[in-house]
Motif scaffolding. Structure first.
Motif, PDB file in Angstrom:
ATOM      1  N   ILE A 219       0.813  -1.223   0.000  1.00 22.02           N
ATOM      2  CA  ILE A 219       0.000   0.000   0.000  1.00 22.02           C
ATOM      3  C   ILE A 219       0.846   1.273   0.000  1.00 22.02           C
ATOM      4  O   ILE A 219       0.306   2.380   0.074  1.00 22.02           O
ATOM      5  N   SER A 220       2.180   1.128  -0.090  1.00 23.71           N
ATOM      6  CA  SER A 220       3.006   2.342   0.019  1.00 23.71           C
ATOM      7  C   SER A 220       2.713   3.393  -1.073  1.00 23.71           C
ATOM      8  O   SER A 220       2.902   4.589  -0.820  1.00 23.71           O
TER       9      SER A 220
ATOM     10  N   ASN B  21      11.710   5.518   3.961  1.00 27.43           N
ATOM     11  CA  ASN B  21      11.550   4.234   4.636  1.00 27.43           C
ATOM     12  C   ASN B  21      10.141   3.651   4.523  1.00 27.43           C
ATOM     13  O   ASN B  21       9.821   2.642   5.150  1.00 27.43           O
ATOM     14  N   HIS B  22       9.279   4.334   3.758  1.00 29.22           N
ATOM     15  CA  HIS B  22       7.922   3.829   3.508  1.00 29.22           C
ATOM     16  C   HIS B  22       7.137   3.596   4.802  1.00 29.22           C
ATOM     17  O   HIS B  22       6.616   2.500   5.041  1.00 29.22           O
ATOM     18  N   VAL B  23       7.110   4.603   5.630  1.00 31.43           N
ATOM     19  CA  VAL B  23       6.337   4.525   6.875  1.00 31.43           C
ATOM     20  C   VAL B  23       5.448   5.754   6.969  1.00 31.43           C
ATOM     21  O   VAL B  23       5.916   6.880   6.765  1.00 31.43           O
ATOM     22  N   LEU B  24       4.200   5.528   7.281  1.00 27.17           N
ATOM     23  CA  LEU B  24       3.267   6.643   7.495  1.00 27.17           C
ATOM     24  C   LEU B  24       2.561   6.399   8.822  1.00 27.17           C
ATOM     25  O   LEU B  24       2.009   5.316   9.036  1.00 27.17           O
ATOM     26  N   ILE B  25       2.610   7.385   9.695  1.00 22.95           N
ATOM     27  CA  ILE B  25       1.948   7.242  10.992  1.00 22.95           C
ATOM     28  C   ILE B  25       0.812   8.245  11.071  1.00 22.95           C
ATOM     29  O   ILE B  25       0.999   9.437  10.805  1.00 22.95           O
ATOM     30  N   LEU B  26      -0.365   7.754  11.396  1.00 22.08           N
ATOM     31  CA  LEU B  26      -1.518   8.631  11.594  1.00 22.08           C
ATOM     32  C   LEU B  26      -1.806   8.647  13.087  1.00 22.08           C
ATOM     33  O   LEU B  26      -2.050   7.598  13.688  1.00 22.08           O
ATOM     34  N   ARG B  27      -1.762   9.825  13.648  1.00 22.37           N
ATOM     35  CA  ARG B  27      -1.974   9.924  15.085  1.00 22.37           C
ATOM     36  C   ARG B  27      -3.237  10.732  15.312  1.00 22.37           C
ATOM     37  O   ARG B  27      -3.315  11.885  14.931  1.00 22.37           O
TER      38      ARG B  27
END
Ligand code: SF4
Length: 172
Positions: A34-35, A54-60
């Motif tokens: 899903i990147s 680094n292909h990281v997504l954080i939803l806070r």
């Protein structure tokens, strides 16, 4: 319908630093990478933290945190499997909706850095009381940074410092 996410599996996971704590997160394992949707979600979500390299997504969000990686979505805090299923359906729906709308969204590739673990740690009570299920405040800070837990999982954290922690992530 142009869905990005196909099959997925959900399992409850205990925090790595706090096995046996009876506190859970959920791991959603995805068949699809899903990147490609991350830059679009990064545009849509003001509270997203994106590391393009680094292909990281954080939803806070106030009550929940999600960490998205190419084949995985981690949900920070769930009480049981049915809640994990509900939250997984919801976040998968949001990801698919962003993918379907991508032609009308300008993707944002800007890398926003996460705050340091020590910056978060400094705002915690630092009593190692274990009420969060972690052995130490430092371990909790590391998982908070990674989007595996939310500040409200630290019961003794004052509302003032909770806001300060959230501000670290908002970049304001
Ligand atoms: S509940 Fe808060 S103060 Fe207690 S160990 Fe966890 S992070 Fe530290």
């Amino acid at each position: 319908m142009d869905k990005l996410i196909g099959k997925y599996e959900i399992k409850l996971v205990e925090p790595e630093c706090a096995p046996g704590s009876a506190r859970y997160g959920a791991q959603v394992t995805l068949e699809t990478d899903i990147s490609p949707v991350f830059p679009y979600l990064n545009t849509l979500m003001k509270n997203a933290w994106y590391d393009h390299e680094n292909h990281v997504l954080i939803l806070r969000e106030p009550e929940q945190a999600y960490a998205l990686r190419p084949h995985e979505i981690r949900i920070g805090r769930v009480n049981d499997y049915s809640q994990a299923q509900r939250l997984a359906t919801e976040i998968v729906g949001r990801v698919d909706a962003a993918w379907q709308e991508r032609n009308s969204i300008t993707p944002l590739y800007t890398q926003r850095k996460l705050p340091g673990v020590m910056d978060i740690f400094k705002l915690l009570p630092k009593t190692n009381c274990k009420l969060c299920g972690y052995a130490t405040c430092l371990a909790f800070a590391a998982d908070l940074r990674a989007g595996k837990v939310t500040p409200d999982q630290c019961p003794p954290l004052s509302s003032e410092n909770r806001e300060k922690v959230l501000q670290l992530f908002s970049g304001d």
